[in-house]
Design an enzyme around this catalytic site. Structure first.
Site, short mmCIF file in Angstrom:
data_model
loop_
_atom_site.label_atom_id
_atom_site.label_comp_id
_atom_site.label_asym_id
_atom_site.label_seq_id
_atom_site.Cartn_x
_atom_site.Cartn_y
_atom_site.Cartn_z
N HIS A 188 57.03 13.16 24.73
CA HIS A 188 56.74 14.31 25.59
C HIS A 188 55.23 14.59 25.63
O HIS A 188 54.62 14.63 26.71
CB HIS A 188 57.49 15.54 25.07
N GLU A 189 54.64 14.73 24.46
CA GLU A 189 53.20 15.05 24.41
C GLU A 189 52.38 13.89 24.97
O GLU A 189 51.35 14.10 25.62
CB GLU A 189 52.75 15.39 22.99
N HIS A 226 52.16 14.19 28.67
CA HIS A 226 51.07 15.10 29.06
C HIS A 226 49.73 14.38 28.95
O HIS A 226 48.87 14.51 29.81
CB HIS A 226 51.03 16.32 28.13
N HIS A 238 48.83 12.23 31.81
CA HIS A 238 48.38 13.04 32.95
C HIS A 238 46.87 13.26 32.85
O HIS A 238 46.16 13.28 33.86
CB HIS A 238 49.12 14.38 32.90
ZN LIG Z 1 55.23 20.11 27.55
#
Ligand SMILES: [Zn+2]
Length: 676
Positions: free
Chosen positions: A463-464, A467, A470
């Protein structure tokens, strides 16, 4: 010489962590604020305001301030101490005042308006148009177009709102801290896991009753008790205490505070020309309007409710079979759900851990990124870090060109806050490449044992890292539109979609092998993980929807009509409440997300982001989870695009159409696949 105010003499212009001391921050920030003000003054001296000398110049202004404050606040989260915390209390008001000085500068706003009014004649590309609109709107939404009387009214509302939210939070905290429950008989607590029993014994001792067991409303005490306590009376006592928080009509009651907050938010929104607080908030969201959010929530509700009803029935039969319980009450739900889950899936963390050795998982994450986007990671010990546990990497693109710097900070320590997050030490704009970081709290390896992650920690890392991608792959012209600077209900797409790879055999085979035997994770275990992740999805969805619907109900209308918080909540929750209503309970009075935190009119975004990630990942499933063309398109239209255009436009370019709920419904078992 202040190392924050001279050129950072490190590889890739990385932050001089080896030279910075706490005493450097305040003078550096004061100086950087001065420089940022000079930037603005320079903009105001231009004889004729243009897009370039005003809008672009404003995006470029205050760069040093941005870098120093990100270093400071990132350290305050990941490696803080009393000194830094004290500094934060000094520095925060300086920054608020500085940002207000800019947003309330009428001269500056007049210049921005002049450019904005010529918008259609300036021949701007979409990214430039977005920057112009975003800049203009950020001033307007802060009251720049109001008369001075109205503007001072707005400031007054803001102050009162801050006070009321503070009061709400203080009341919740005081109620939480006030409650303590003791048990004297071991038989009342012996079904709890050993660690929880120990913690309960320790709490009792702290509270002056050694030899007994104590429970509080803090999550680490409350949640395990509700999940594992066989003793029904204990569960009921704790549930009632938790569900009547700040709703007892005493000095800690939050009902009037709620009405006050709603009134102020509504007043603020109408003063700025919006119909409601929701209209104000959603203007800057992918979902756009209250009606679109309501349509979204109601359509999910329709799908989730029948499944939730089935799940309750299954749970009721189960509770009756094992304990002769006739009617499931709210304080029974978590307890019987846990038992049922165990019976159905026999899956626990310890079974999975040996397959998830941290070093291998990290390598797996890097390999996944390499297979998808061609980027590579190599540790670089010449880059200074703020702690010896932090590793810095140079990231290169497909052609071996420098792309970014990536910091990984994985282990807990005093001075690091709980949880996991992604952040950055340097933004991206034009040819300037970013410095991105992820911070987690995983179990540290010891001399004899490597760090073995739970499956939940594995998905957290993915998940991290999503990010982080991105940020790492950002490729915008302007820093304020780059990377994760996107609408709030869009920012979780890259992170949540990346979690999907953790459930794919092709990806797991890259890293999930037994830390002793080297055996790959068995296929049946992967299947079990998938099935268990869908356990009670109908009910869980309904619960999330109930909060989102309540949030929208509070904020999308004139709150004058709300005379009783009790009645209002009961009416709204009727459609989602499947367990018997317990009189005297109220959730609004401790709904901190929306009355204290920043989630007002935003609770829906949890589900919204899930719809996006499932729908986007479906394309990978169709084409292959490592399909080069799909990955390329996702990189180009989503990961590299940041906020350069409206998320709906970007998403459509990737997916070829607007998002649909079907993939989420399928993934979470809310429709059978054959029916589609
Ligand atoms: Zn998040």
């Amino acid at each position: 010489m202040n190392p924050l105010l001279v050129k950072f003499d490190n590889p890739f212009d990385t932050a001089p962590f080896d030279k910075i001391e706490s005493l450097h921050f305040l003078p550096a920030i004061q100086e950087a604020i001065k420089l940022a003000k000079d930037d603005v003054e320079k903009i105001k001296k231009n004889p004729i305001p243009t897009f370039s000398n005003t809008i672009e110049a404003l995006d470029q202004s205050g760069k040093l301030l941005g870098r120093i404050t990100s270093i400071f606040f990132n350290l305050n989260s990941a490696e803080t101490n009393d000194e830094i915390q004290k500094l934060a209390r000094e520095i925060s008001p300086l920054l608020t005042a500085h940002s207000n000085d800019i947003l309330l500068d009428q001269d500056l706003f007049q210049r921005i308006s002049q450019v904005f009014e010529q918008k259609d004649k300036l021949n701007l590309n979409p990214e430039e148009t977005t920057l112009l609109e975003k800049t203009y709107k950020s001033f307007v939404r802060n009251g720049a177009k109001l008369s001075s009387e109205q503007a001072s009214n707005l400031r007054k509302i803001d102050q009162e709102l801050a006070q009321a939210s503070l009061k709400f939070g203080e009341n919740v905290l005081a109620e939480t801290n006030k409650f303590i429950h003791f048990e004297k008989e071991e038989s009342a607590i012996d079904s709890l896991p050993e660690g929880i029993q120990e913690a309960a014994a320790q709490l009792a001792e702290e509270k002056g009753q050694p030899g007994n067991w104590a429970f509080s409303l803090d999550y680490p005490s409350y949640i395990p008790a509700m999940t594992y306590a066989k003793n029904r009376e204990l569960r009921k006592t704790l549930f009632m205490a938790s569900s009547t928080k700040c709703a007892k009509g005493d000095e800690l009651d939050n009902q009037e505070v709620i009405k006050e907050i709603l009134r102020l938010r509504f007043e603020r929104a109408t003063l700025l020309g919006y119909k409601s607080h929701s209209d104000f908030i959603l203007e800057e969201r992918m979902a756009k309007s209250p009606s679109q959010v309501m349509e979204f929530l109601e359509s999910l509700l329709e799908k989730a409710k029948p499944k939730a009803i089935q799940e309750i029935k299954e749970l009721e039969e189960f509770a009756k079979k094992i304990d002769g319980i006739e009617k499931i009450e709210k304080w029974d739900f978590a307890y019987y759900s846990e038992l049922l889950k165990k019976e159905k899936y026999a899956l626990d963390d310890e079974l999975l851990r040996p397959y998830f050795q941290l070093e291998k998982v990290i390598n797996g994450v890097f390999q996944t990124a390499e297979k998808l986007f061609g980027i590579t990671f190599s540790p670089d010990t010449n880059i200074p870090t703020y702690h010896k546990d932090v590793t810095a990497y140079e990231v290169k693109d497909r052609d071996g060109k420098h792309l970014a710097v990536f910091y990984a900070d994985f282990f807990p320590r005093a001075g690091k806050r709980n949880g996991a997050w992604m952040t950055s030490f340097k933004g991206q704009s034009g040819i300037e490449r970013p410095h991105v970081s992820i911070v987690c709290n995983f179990t540290k390896p010891t001399k004899s044992k490597p760090s073995l992650l739970t499956f939940n920690e594995v998905t957290t890392l993915f998940h991290e890292f999503g990010h982080a991608l991105h940020g790492l792959l950002a490729n915008g012209k302007y820093e304020s539109l780059s990377g994760t600077s996107v609408f709030w209900d869009f920012v979780e797409l890259p992170s949540q979609i990346f979690e999907n790879w953790c459930y794919e055999k092709e990806c797991l085979d890259l890293f999930a092998s037994h830390f002793i035997t080297g055996e790959k994770i068995p296929e049946e275990l992967i299947e079990k993980i998938k099935k268990a992740s869908n356990f009670q999805q109908g009910y869980q969805t309904l619960r999330q929807l109930s909060f989102a619907l309540l949030d929208m109900a509070y904020h999308s209308q004139d709150p004058k009509s709300i005379t009783s918080v009790f009645d209002f909540e009961r009416d709204i929750m009727k459609q989602t409440d499947l367990l018997p209503k317990v009189s005297g309970t109220l959730m609004s009075t401790s709904f901190s997300h929306i009355f204290q935190g920043g989630y007002a009119s935003g609770y829906y975004s949890y589900k919204w982001a899930e719809v996006l990630d499932a729908d986007a990942f479906e394309l990978f499933q169709e084409k292959g989870v490592f399909d080069a063309e799909t990955a390329q398109s996702f990189q180009e239209h989503i990961l590299s695009a940041g906020g350069r255009e409206h998320p709906e436009v970007l998403y459509k370019r990737f997916r070829g159409r607007s998002p649909k709920q079907d993939a989420l419904l399928k993934r979470s078992g809310l429709v059978s696949e054959n029916l589609n």
